[in-house]
Design a protein around this motif. Structure first.
Motif, PDB file in Angstrom:
ATOM      1  N   SER A   1      -9.786   2.292  12.359  1.00  0.00           N
ATOM      2  CA  SER A   1      -9.214   3.732  12.092  1.00  0.00           C
ATOM      3  C   SER A   1     -10.428   4.820  11.519  1.00  0.00           C
ATOM      4  O   SER A   1     -10.508   4.982  10.412  1.00  0.00           O
TER       5      SER A   1
ATOM      6  N   GLU B   1      -6.713  -2.054  12.588  1.00  0.00           N
ATOM      7  CA  GLU B   1      -7.206  -1.290  13.606  1.00  0.00           C
ATOM      8  C   GLU B   1      -8.280  -0.698  13.280  1.00  0.00           C
ATOM      9  O   GLU B   1      -8.543  -0.295  11.919  1.00  0.00           O
TER      10      GLU B   1
ATOM     11  N   SER C   1       0.814  -1.053   0.080  1.00  0.00           N
ATOM     12  CA  SER C   1       0.065  -0.217   0.073  1.00  0.00           C
ATOM     13  C   SER C   1       1.019   1.183  -0.020  1.00  0.00           C
ATOM     14  O   SER C   1       0.497   2.358  -0.057  1.00  0.00           O
TER      15      SER C   1
ATOM     16  N   SER D   1      -4.459   5.685  17.464  1.00  0.00           N
ATOM     17  CA  SER D   1      -5.633   4.952  17.231  1.00  0.00           C
ATOM     18  C   SER D   1      -5.626   4.539  15.840  1.00  0.00           C
ATOM     19  O   SER D   1      -6.714   3.567  15.615  1.00  0.00           O
ATOM     20  N   GLY D   2      -4.519   4.747  15.089  1.00  0.00           N
ATOM     21  CA  GLY D   2      -4.370   4.187  13.672  1.00  0.00           C
ATOM     22  C   GLY D   2      -5.029   5.054  12.540  1.00  0.00           C
ATOM     23  O   GLY D   2      -4.707   4.635  11.279  1.00  0.00           O
ATOM     24  N   THR D   3      -5.770   6.283  12.726  1.00  0.00           N
ATOM     25  CA  THR D   3      -6.187   7.098  11.855  1.00  0.00           C
ATOM     26  C   THR D   3      -5.219   7.629  11.018  1.00  0.00           C
ATOM     27  O   THR D   3      -5.253   7.921   9.946  1.00  0.00           O
TER      28      THR D   3
ATOM     29  N   LEU E   1     -10.616  12.487   0.862  1.00  0.00           N
ATOM     30  CA  LEU E   1      -8.997  12.378   0.768  1.00  0.00           C
ATOM     31  C   LEU E   1      -8.861  12.000  -0.797  1.00  0.00           C
ATOM     32  O   LEU E   1      -7.542  12.201  -1.239  1.00  0.00           O
ATOM     33  N   TYR E   2      -9.668  11.168  -1.441  1.00  0.00           N
ATOM     34  CA  TYR E   2      -9.286  10.939  -2.630  1.00  0.00           C
ATOM     35  C   TYR E   2     -10.138  11.558  -3.719  1.00  0.00           C
ATOM     36  O   TYR E   2     -10.009  11.375  -4.847  1.00  0.00           O
TER      37      TYR E   2
ATOM     38  N   LYS F   1      -1.943   4.482  -5.224  1.00  0.00           N
ATOM     39  CA  LYS F   1      -2.910   4.441  -4.200  1.00  0.00           C
ATOM     40  C   LYS F   1      -4.303   4.816  -4.480  1.00  0.00           C
ATOM     41  O   LYS F   1      -5.259   4.517  -3.931  1.00  0.00           O
TER      42      LYS F   1
ATOM     43  N   LYS G   1      -2.175   6.274  10.204  1.00  0.00           N
ATOM     44  CA  LYS G   1      -1.838   5.271   9.426  1.00  0.00           C
ATOM     45  C   LYS G   1      -2.732   5.194   7.998  1.00  0.00           C
ATOM     46  O   LYS G   1      -2.320   5.072   7.092  1.00  0.00           O
ATOM     47  N   ARG G   2      -3.878   5.416   8.466  1.00  0.00           N
ATOM     48  CA  ARG G   2      -5.064   5.310   7.350  1.00  0.00           C
ATOM     49  C   ARG G   2      -4.861   6.565   6.457  1.00  0.00           C
ATOM     50  O   ARG G   2      -5.020   6.558   5.091  1.00  0.00           O
ATOM     51  N   LEU G   3      -4.504   7.732   7.083  1.00  0.00           N
ATOM     52  CA  LEU G   3      -4.292   9.005   6.389  1.00  0.00           C
ATOM     53  C   LEU G   3      -3.141   8.714   5.290  1.00  0.00           C
ATOM     54  O   LEU G   3      -3.296   9.192   4.348  1.00  0.00           O
ATOM     55  N   PHE G   4      -2.248   8.044   5.759  1.00  0.00           N
ATOM     56  CA  PHE G   4      -1.105   7.480   4.711  1.00  0.00           C
ATOM     57  C   PHE G   4      -1.374   6.779   3.687  1.00  0.00           C
ATOM     58  O   PHE G   4      -0.832   6.598   2.834  1.00  0.00           O
ATOM     59  N   TYR G   5      -2.462   5.927   3.810  1.00  0.00           N
ATOM     60  CA  TYR G   5      -2.835   5.178   2.817  1.00  0.00           C
ATOM     61  C   TYR G   5      -3.299   5.711   1.634  1.00  0.00           C
ATOM     62  O   TYR G   5      -3.387   5.330   0.431  1.00  0.00           O
ATOM     63  N   SER G   6      -3.861   7.017   1.994  1.00  0.00           N
ATOM     64  CA  SER G   6      -4.385   7.886   1.055  1.00  0.00           C
ATOM     65  C   SER G   6      -3.608   8.397   0.245  1.00  0.00           C
ATOM     66  O   SER G   6      -2.559   8.653   0.446  1.00  0.00           O
ATOM     67  N   PRO G   7      -4.146   9.365  -1.104  1.00  0.00           N
ATOM     68  CA  PRO G   7      -3.011  10.066  -1.647  1.00  0.00           C
ATOM     69  C   PRO G   7      -2.319  11.265  -0.887  1.00  0.00           C
ATOM     70  O   PRO G   7      -1.579  11.985  -1.782  1.00  0.00           O
ATOM     71  N   LEU G   8      -2.754  11.586   0.282  1.00  0.00           N
ATOM     72  CA  LEU G   8      -2.081  12.543   1.000  1.00  0.00           C
ATOM     73  C   LEU G   8      -0.540  12.571   1.172  1.00  0.00           C
ATOM     74  O   LEU G   8       0.017  11.445   1.176  1.00  0.00           O
TER      75      LEU G   8
ATOM     76  N   TRP H   1     -13.190  10.310   4.749  1.00  0.00           N
ATOM     77  CA  TRP H   1     -12.288   9.407   4.137  1.00  0.00           C
ATOM     78  C   TRP H   1     -12.346   9.664   2.702  1.00  0.00           C
ATOM     79  O   TRP H   1     -11.347   9.338   1.782  1.00  0.00           O
TER      80      TRP H   1
ATOM     81  N   GLU I   1      -3.940  10.253  16.993  1.00  0.00           N
ATOM     82  CA  GLU I   1      -4.301   9.726  15.722  1.00  0.00           C
ATOM     83  C   GLU I   1      -3.368   8.613  15.444  1.00  0.00           C
ATOM     84  O   GLU I   1      -3.723   7.754  14.809  1.00  0.00           O
TER      85      GLU I   1
ATOM     86  N   MET J   1       5.378   5.164  12.937  1.00  0.00           N
ATOM     87  CA  MET J   1       4.187   4.554  12.343  1.00  0.00           C
ATOM     88  C   MET J   1       4.551   3.270  11.899  1.00  0.00           C
ATOM     89  O   MET J   1       3.705   2.315  12.015  1.00  0.00           O
ATOM     90  N   HIS J   2       5.726   3.368  11.290  1.00  0.00           N
ATOM     91  CA  HIS J   2       5.938   1.830  10.198  1.00  0.00           C
ATOM     92  C   HIS J   2       6.279   0.901  11.467  1.00  0.00           C
ATOM     93  O   HIS J   2       6.406  -0.384  11.057  1.00  0.00           O
TER      94      HIS J   2
ATOM     95  N   ILE K   1       3.075   2.743   2.095  1.00  0.00           N
ATOM     96  CA  ILE K   1       3.385   3.419   2.998  1.00  0.00           C
ATOM     97  C   ILE K   1       4.884   2.878   3.605  1.00  0.00           C
ATOM     98  O   ILE K   1       5.286   3.672   4.715  1.00  0.00           O
ATOM     99  N   LEU K   2       5.300   1.634   3.007  1.00  0.00           N
ATOM    100  CA  LEU K   2       6.474   1.290   3.677  1.00  0.00           C
ATOM    101  C   LEU K   2       7.394   1.201   2.398  1.00  0.00           C
ATOM    102  O   LEU K   2       6.904   0.863   1.264  1.00  0.00           O
TER     103      LEU K   2
END
Lengths: 315, 411
Positions: free
Chosen positions: A92, A90, A56, B240-242, A109-110, A81, B244-251, A106, B237, B409-410, A58-59
């Protein structure tokens, strides 16, 4: 369509990732076809979540390559992405927001246009069965309901691929079934799903192909039948007779032409259960052997995992 | 059971080394800081820095030079000769505590025994320094010109009322008066004629000094605390994991940081606006007198403070660290910057250190608006410094955020 012509949605080659001295992912390769539900099965710490985080974007991997719909994630992370949705382990979500406000956030963001987003939220809430509770705050939801919203939040940009990282952790059986139904519906709509879990029954129900992971490595991958072959785990039938003499046993062995392990009045026959069971019962009846009990020993993933790794899955 | 919980909590606490360090370092630093601020370091023998007094000698006579020389010899004062206009400007801008003007006719007045034509123009915002200065000045002036002036005055009196009194008798009377020194001193002080003028005229100063100090000082300190708390949401955040979820997005990571900073900035502006409106409604602080300067000052202060708050969040890795870190840094900055204790109460060394604090520039800016009534152009440099602090903090926060938050976070 020939399986070799089906488009590969995800191709992972020689992927490695270490954290200090821990090899979280150690030189793994696999590919996932379009529309497939692919399971990553392994105990906690096997490296499943690390693979999800690598895929995904992020790593960053130490070595290896990941292609998402033929896009290298290192070079085209923004495109990738947009193609993927991630359901994290979690829950989230923002507890103080309502379900619909969480989904609007959410989805925004896209950069999904507001009108389309509104319609999608409506459809997705109906799909997960929570449309009636859309305006309730997340903190008032049960664990299972939160899990469903957690899935919904990953679907708002219409991803082609969905990564689901242990999406049923801590939910009751009823909610789990609902989540399975959602996943099956999404798969029917053509979404490719990567599903990580340490629950074998979930993989057995949902996944067409499975990669078994242990200590950062893929120890085997394929369909359940292919895994069974790789692991040498055989299916068997255990028959308990009311009474069987040595002569009758020898006759039975010659008629079935298969190896029989005997213990007191029980025999264990390694066979293809689906194909051979009716024949075995018929021969027993013809030989006037009175059957007291029949147990099927399927070559399930638990046995396969034990055979491949030498340990129980929940170790 | 209780022991198990007790052991677990202690283990968790000591596992966070940075948090532990801050927990114990904070009181030590604060004690040291306040000891400095109240002059308690070195067993009470610490010497204050000399007060920088501007002086304009318009008489340019031997007597005026003698007065200046005697003042220069005092260790409590550092004299800086300046033209009257320039000196008055410097005091008006708050750069110096006051200017002593020895006017034309100074020497003649001494000889004639008249009141001395001298004036001390001072910055009323530095009341305590002024008190010390006045006391030092009176003692020195009295010993250099006071007796001479009184003798001259008495001589005139004798000549007018007892003409023909022999000089020998006059000298005898003067000597007797010298013997009763206390009485003569009082008499001298009463006759010095030092005119005291506050440089900020009642018509121009638009607020009460104590009120401005209370509003500006408290507002900035509380703002720092609330911004650190808002920024702390980022750590929540993460937990709570949110995040991380923000980082999954294109931000991009910086989008997230700047988004947080934007929210913090808006809330900081709102908080300052509410505080000033409250001060206007309840205490009568005239916020509309120089509205443009006030608005710009609020914006600059809010930017510096919100950037600083985010900087604190970017350094901290846990809530515990943030709590310890923000308390220690904010209290330290507030103490040295004049939020807790007015700067003019502090020793000179502390006043020099104060410039490293956001609070200092904010408070001084609000002083310039409400107390000194300076035009916008003169307040702009202080606003510029606040904006510069904000920009530097933002840059550091971006670098630290990428390094700390993402890495954590990682893992």
């Amino acid at each position: 369509m020939n399986r070799y012509n089906i488009k590969q949605m995800i191709q992972v080659s020689n992927l490695s990732k270490s954290f200090d001295t821990i090899h979280a992912v150690n030189n793994i390769s696999f590919s996932i076809r379009k529309g497939e539900v692919f399971g990553l099965l392994g105990p906690n710490g096997a490296g499943k979540s690390t693979i999800i985080n690598l895929m995904s974007t992020i790593l960053k991997s130490d070595e290896g390559e990941i292609l998402i719909n033929e896009n290298d994630i290192k070079q085209n992370s923004t495109i990738c992405k947009q193609l993927i949705g991630v359901v994290p382990q979690e829950i989230s979500l923002y507890d103080e927001f309502s379900a619909v406000d969480n989904l609007i956030f959410w989805g925004s963001l896209y950069k999904v246009p507001a009108k389309i987003l509104k319609q999608r939220i409506k459809n997705i809430l109906k799909l997960i069965g929570l449309y009636d509770r859309k305006d309730d705050l997340i903190k008032t939801y049960s664990g299972g309901m939160k899990r469903r919203i957690n899935i919904a939040a990953a679907l708002l940009h219409n991803p082609e691929i969905l990564f689901m990282d242990e999406p049923t952790v801590g939910v009751d059986p009823q909610s789990r079934n609902k989540i399975f139904e959602i996943i099956e519906t999404l798969n029917q709509q053509g979404i490719t799903i990567v599903y990580t879990t340490h629950y074998m029954e979930e993989v057995e129900r949902l996944c067409k192909r499975i990669a078994i992971m242990d200590a950062g490595k893929i120890v085997a991958q394929g369909t359940q039948t292919e895994l069974q072959k790789q692991s040498n785990v055989k299916e068997a039938v255990q028959i308990t007779f009311q009474l069987i003499s040595e002569v009758q046993l020898e006759q039975l062995q010659s008629q079935l032409q298969i190896k029989i392990n005997q213990s007191e009045q029980k025999i264990i026959i390694e066979c293809d259960v689906n194909k051979d069971l009716s024949n075995i019962i018929s021969i027993c009846n013809k030989s006037n052997l009175r059957i007291k009990d029949i147990k099927l020993k399927k070559a399930n993933l638990e046995a396969i995992f034990l055979s491949l790794t030498g340990k129980q899955l929940r170790d | 059971m209780i022991l198990t919980i007790f052991k677990k909590d202690l283990k968790l606490f000591f596992a966070d080394r940075k948090g532990v360090l801050l927990t114990f370092l904070m009181p030590i630093l604060l004690i040291t800081l306040f000891a400095f601020a109240f002059g308690g370091i070195g067993g009470g023998s610490s010497k204050a820095e000399p007060i920088k007094l501007l002086v304009s000698d318009l008489d340019n006579s031997s007597d005026s030079k003698s007065v200046i020389a005697s003042l220069q010899a005092l260790r409590e004062l550092t004299l800086i000769p300046k033209e009257v206009i320039e000196a008055t400007n410097l005091v008006h801008k708050g750069k110096n505590v006051g200017v002593l003007i020895l006017k034309k006719g100074f020497q003649d007045s001494i000889s004639a025994g008249n009141n001395l034509p001298m004036e001390l123009k001072y910055d009323a915002a530095r009341e305590i320094e002024m008190g010390m200065l006045q006391s030092v000045l009176m003692q020195s002036l009295m010993s250099t010109v006071g007796q001479k002036s009184i003798k001259a005055k008495m001589n005139t009196y004798f000549d007018t009322n007892f003409s023909g009194m022999p000089q020998e008798m006059k000298e005898k009377i003067f000597n007797n008066m010298d013997a009763i020194k206390g009485g003569m001193n009082t008499s001298a002080e009463n006759n010095m004629g030092l005119k005291m003028t506050s440089i900020v005229k009642e018509s121009t100063k638009i607020g009460n000094l104590g009120l401005i100090q209370a509003v500006a000082g408290t507002a900035i300190m509380m703002l720092l605390f609330s911004i650190a708390a808002i920024g702390g949401g980022l750590l929540d955040e993460k937990e709570s994991g949110t995040l991380k979820r923000l980082f999954y997005s294109p931000l991009k990571p910086t989008d997230i940081l700047f988004g947080k900073m934007g929210a913090a900035l808006v809330l900081a502006i709102l908080q300052l606006v509410v505080m000033f409106v409250f001060s206007w409604l309840v205490f009568g602080l005239p916020i509309f007198k120089d509205f443009t300067s006030l608005v710009l000052m609020i914006l600059a202060t809010a930017f510096a403070v919100s950037s600083f708050g985010i900087f604190l969040v970017a350094i901290a890795k846990t809530r515990q660290q943030l709590q310890g870190l923000s308390t220690i840094v904010i209290l330290t900055m507030s103490a040295i910057g004049g939020s807790m204790i007015p700067l003019f109460v502090m020793p000179a060394i502390m006043q020099k250190i104060a410039v490293v604090s956001v609070n200092y520039w904010g408070i001084q800016g609000f002083y310039d608006i409400f107390w000194r009534s300076l035009p916008l152009i003169e307040i702009l440099p202080k606003m510029g410094i606040l904006v510069a602090i904000g920009l530097v903090m933002t840059l550091i926060s971006v670098l630290l955020f990428k390094r700390n938050v993402l890495k954590l976070m990682h893992n």
